[in-house]
Motif scaffolding. Structure first.
Motif, short mmCIF file in Angstrom:
data_model
loop_
_atom_site.label_atom_id
_atom_site.label_comp_id
_atom_site.label_asym_id
_atom_site.label_seq_id
_atom_site.Cartn_x
_atom_site.Cartn_y
_atom_site.Cartn_z
N ARG A 137 3.39 -8.43 -8.99
CA ARG A 137 2.13 -8.29 -8.30
C ARG A 137 1.79 -9.54 -7.49
NH1 ARG A 137 -3.31 -5.60 -10.51
NH2 ARG A 137 -4.54 -6.05 -8.65
N LYS A 169 -10.11 0.27 4.49
CA LYS A 169 -8.92 0.54 5.31
C LYS A 169 -9.32 0.87 6.74
CE LYS A 169 -6.44 2.47 1.36
NZ LYS A 169 -6.20 3.77 0.70
N ARG A 202 2.33 4.86 -0.61
CA ARG A 202 1.62 5.07 -1.88
C ARG A 202 0.61 3.96 -2.15
NH1 ARG A 202 7.28 5.41 -4.88
NH2 ARG A 202 7.51 3.75 -3.32
N SER A 203 0.90 2.79 -1.66
CA SER A 203 0.03 1.64 -1.93
C SER A 203 0.44 0.51 -0.99
CB SER A 203 0.18 1.17 -3.37
OG SER A 203 1.42 0.47 -3.52
N GLU A 204 -0.26 -0.61 -1.11
CA GLU A 204 0.08 -1.80 -0.33
C GLU A 204 1.49 -2.31 -0.61
OE1 GLU A 204 -3.64 -4.60 0.69
OE2 GLU A 204 -3.14 -4.52 -1.45
N ASN A 205 2.05 -1.87 -1.71
CA ASN A 205 3.41 -2.33 -2.02
C ASN A 205 4.48 -1.57 -1.27
OD1 ASN A 205 2.54 -4.33 -3.76
ND2 ASN A 205 2.49 -2.95 -5.52
N ASP A 206 4.10 -0.51 -0.54
CA ASP A 206 5.05 0.20 0.30
C ASP A 206 4.98 -0.35 1.72
OD1 ASP A 206 6.19 1.91 -1.56
OD2 ASP A 206 4.76 3.52 -1.21
N GLY A 258 -3.10 2.60 4.03
CA GLY A 258 -3.08 1.64 2.93
C GLY A 258 -1.73 1.03 2.62
N GLY A 259 -0.80 1.04 3.57
CA GLY A 259 0.50 0.42 3.34
C GLY A 259 0.58 -0.95 3.98
N ASN A 267 3.80 9.87 -1.65
CA ASN A 267 2.41 9.56 -1.96
C ASN A 267 1.84 10.60 -2.94
OD1 ASN A 267 -0.35 9.15 -1.89
ND2 ASN A 267 -0.53 9.26 0.35
N SER A 291 -12.14 4.84 -2.99
CA SER A 291 -11.28 4.94 -4.18
C SER A 291 -11.68 6.18 -4.95
CB SER A 291 -11.46 3.71 -5.07
OG SER A 291 -12.71 3.80 -5.75
#
Lengths: 519, 519
Positions: free
Chosen positions: A3, A50, A198-202, A222-223, B48, B199
């Motif tokens: 993280r 976002k 899927r998230s900021e981690n993608d 949100g990527g 997603n 969210s």
């Protein structure tokens, strides 16, 4: 652990994303409701962050400023040192006087009002092949109902036509089931981002400079945008070694890199990829397990003899790679090419290499919006299957098409030469697409003057250009650029008879600007 | 602490959301790639999860089944006990034979191909007021360029026309700046969900039963659907006490309730809200600080004499509430009404009561997709400003409009009576919109037979109906319903001459079904 690494990566990449935007988002809490009433249910502090983060410079602050100037001009002619605003900020050919292709419009009009198809007068007004094509299209629509929702991917018969057009173009088969018709290419880009992120981690690899739809869509979904820099010195070359370096760096920071965006011909950069380069990219995507998102909307806009457009599907198939080897999305639009039918909002994506269950999910998302507009669908089928030799309209169609494309090529060259003749400006060739992206080697004093008013130096230049000439261009910071370099994007779309005056105004402005700020 | 409460709330609400869907998502990992090759970059397990969660029953599994049957019928007539598939699953009037309004199509055709406007033959083919209207619209478009991207909110002149139409309808002023033209109403719904939902802790109140665009959009944007149940016993009454109870429960579970969706006339439920009821809702939104998302796309579909449509804007303004008091979004579409132009993808939202900075963010999101399609924009202006008394087309226009609306009213009544005549079926009146939503009091044996094949009982009934008659309806589970009750949604759109045979097939099927399963 992972993280924290991802946080670091986001900071790193965040700095690139911030550099993409000219006007930063101002969350001005002072503008919230007066205390005398119930607070409103929505304030700038309570909307989706976002949305706040998303930026789209092509219609950003400078365009708002231009619209204001236009209103002032209309209210009082002579109020500015120019007669009209020239919108060179956006690839919108018909807004600058490009005429639509007659055959396409004939067919659209007949499909909109089919009850005139049988009337004698219609044959005096419309070409015979347009009438025939309208009948053919109507027969492909269940119940000839051009006012009905279609299949969520688009009308099957039109997708058959498009698939046949792709197969003709590439020399490799294409299937109607792989086509998703959309309202322009933008919703198709959003659909894939929505699917993948899927998230900021993608992360999604994007060229820098890029078309800001990509950064906007990644922000909205949100990527994380993973930048790879095009090499200005080699005509905006796409170096796979650079992409590889960025993938590794992103991965070491905990980002899952899911896809790569390649824009060919380039926007805003205008380069046309060489076949060898495309093969390298295909190999890289397969090796690294990346979806290849191929923005091919400028496939018909090529202005140099030594380059031609090759779709990534053709390249990968010619290398022997099939559906099971590479996951590929190709975007096409009726807004570009020689047709430039931006307002019709037609486009499609061809998706290959997805498993059946993932494909079903793409279909489901398409179905939530029911279908794209039928006129746009029809037009997408027309651009992929225009009149052929022997058709009544063929000669006039070809004359219109060739006239537009050869004029665009001349305009690209004239403007390129004009930029290159300016002091401290270098400009790569527009081999394709609709833009020039000259580099401004700005004097230190100009950079300081920009900083003093909290503007990016290229935005400062673009504003001064607009105020002096009425020419609207987009600062390079809206597309991303190597930090410390400054560019503008200027379309090649003003009508040809206006080009000489644009060149002289641009030249005079630039000289005055340099005289003011030269170190 | 708050987080755990929110988790509990999501579980609670999740059970409602699950009950909304017929076919559950099957993440079939066995369909992933064979091990002999590199794993594909995208699998059903790596997309997603919000996409997986989203459901849209109106084009769900039963429609796929119907399309399969249709192909079988085409391949071999007589292969099923019916001659055609009757798509009563979706409000798509022209797919079932409704003819477009001539005047609207004339104007669209002329705007698509303006070069015929000056030709003599055109006057023989088109009505004089259609020609005049086309000129008027072209003059509202900068450069008369119907093929150019417009302002991101839509062409200003068309928004002026729409605002004038709203002001005429409501008796209160409306502004072009408040109108955002979109490709049908669906993208406008998505835009507001995207703006409001940060969210899973943000909730949107939706009626149950609801139109599944709302649940799908909330799922895609990662928020939480907060259900409020309409009261079937009082003709799908909207009780503010029920809404209040649900808001309190959601809040006690840590959900921030941001907005309420009200669909008037109701979809799938067909009720038309009374003025008193609308006033209560307005008061409630103001008191609780909720955005009112008013789905008013069926505003012209009213079939009873004792009810009329009142927009929520009119109601709130007539109560003395202005922009500073209530945040209100009204959706309208060219897909519904008497026009039913689903394939044109025209629509708009009128947004009032947002602060300037939030409004700018809405504009920014609209600008990322550039603009909606121009034909849809033109059509939206036409439905809000149709021919007037004295115009050449007025009589024929009125005859077409009245013919469609009065026929829809007769069809609604005939089908309502037919459903009510069936054993164990009760059906509220369709006061408006395009649907009946009868309640099926299914025998225990039928419910068990459904469970045995893992189907919801109403989906089981709908499938049996389709297989026996070719009539496609949507199971109530696709819209949400009080747990343990079962419904189907059936449009009133089949052409009038087909209604008697539909009634007799439906009646025969139902009797046989009851004979098979009666307890």
């Amino acid at each position: 652990m992972r993280r924290f690494a991802a946080d670091r990566a986001r900071k790193l990449i965040g700095s690139v994303q911030r550099s993409l935007s000219f006007s930063s988002v101002v969350a001005d809490s002072s503008s919230s409701a007066a205390s005398s009433r119930t607070p409103p249910p929505v304030t700038i502090d309570t909307i989706n962050p976002k949305v706040l983060k998303c930026e789209y410079a092509v219609r950003g602050e400078i365009v708002t400023h231009a619209q204001r100037l236009q209103e002032e001009l209309q209210a009082k002619s002579g109020s500015h040192p120019f007669d009209e605003i020239l919108y060179c900020n956006i690839g919108n050919p018909q807004s600058l006087g490009q005429q639509p292709i007659t055959f396409f419009r004939e067919v659209l009009a007949l499909c909109d009002h089919p009850s005139i198809l049988d009337r004698d007068e219609t044959h005096a007004l419309f070409s015979a092949d347009a009438v025939a094509r309208a009948w053919q299209i109507l027969d492909q629509i269940p119940g000839r109902a051009t006012g009905a929702y279609s299949h969520s991917q688009g009308i099957k018969g039109l997708r058959d036509t498009i698939a046949a057009g792709i197969a003709d173009r590439d020399g490799f088969p294409a299937k109607a089931d792989d086509i998703f018709l959309t309202d322009g290419a933008s919703p198709a880009v959003h659909m894939m981002m929505q699917l993948l992120l899927r998230s900021e981690n993608d992360g999604i690899l994007c060229p820098i400079p890029q078309y800001p739809l990509y950064s906007a869509s990644i922000a909205l979904h949100g990527g994380t945008l993973v930048p790879y820099y095009l090499d200005e010195a080699t005509g905006w070359g796409l170096e796979v070694s650079e992409v590889k370096k960025q993938v590794e760096e992103a991965r070491s920071n905990g980002i899952v890199v899911r896809a790569i965006v390649v824009i060919n011909p380039g926007n805003p950069t205008g380069q046309v990829l060489a076949e060898d380069n495309q093969r390298e990219i295909v190999e890289f995507c397969i090796k690294e397990g990346l979806v290849l998102l191929a923005d091919e909307v400028y496939q018909e806009n090529i202005y140099v003899d030594d380059k031609k457009f090759n779709s990534f599907k053709k390249i990968s198939r010619s290398m022997g790679y099939g559906e099971e080897d590479i996951t590929l999305v190709s975007y096409q639009s009726v807004s570009k090419g020689y047709y430039g039918e931006c307002g019709k909002r037609g486009g499609y994506m061809e998706v290959t290499g997805f498993s059946a269950d993932v494909r079903e999910q793409i279909y489901k998302v398409a179905s939530v919006n029911l279908c794209s507009n039928i006129s746009g669908q029809i037009l997408a089928s027309l651009v992929m299957n225009p009149p052929k030799a022997g058709d009544e309209s063929f000669d006039s169609f070809s004359a219109e098409k060739d006239g537009i494309l050869s004029s665009l090529a001349r305009r690209a060259k004239t403007l390129e030469d004009a930029f290159n003749s300016l002091e401290g400006v270098t400009c790569n060739k527009a081999e394709g697409a609709m833009y020039l992206f000259p580099c401004l080697h700005l004097p230190r004093k100009a950079i300081e003057a920009a900083k003093a008013i909290k503007a990016a130096p290229d935005a400062f230049y673009a504003h001064r250009l607009l105020d002096a000439t009425g020419i609207v261009v987009v600062p390079g910071s809206g597309f991303g650029q190597v930090p410390g370099t400054w560019h503008i994007r200027c379309t090649i779309l003003p009508q040809e008879e206006k080009i000489p005056s644009i060149v002289s105004h641009l030249t005079a402005f630039h000289q005055a600007f340099m005289d003011e700020f030269r170190d």
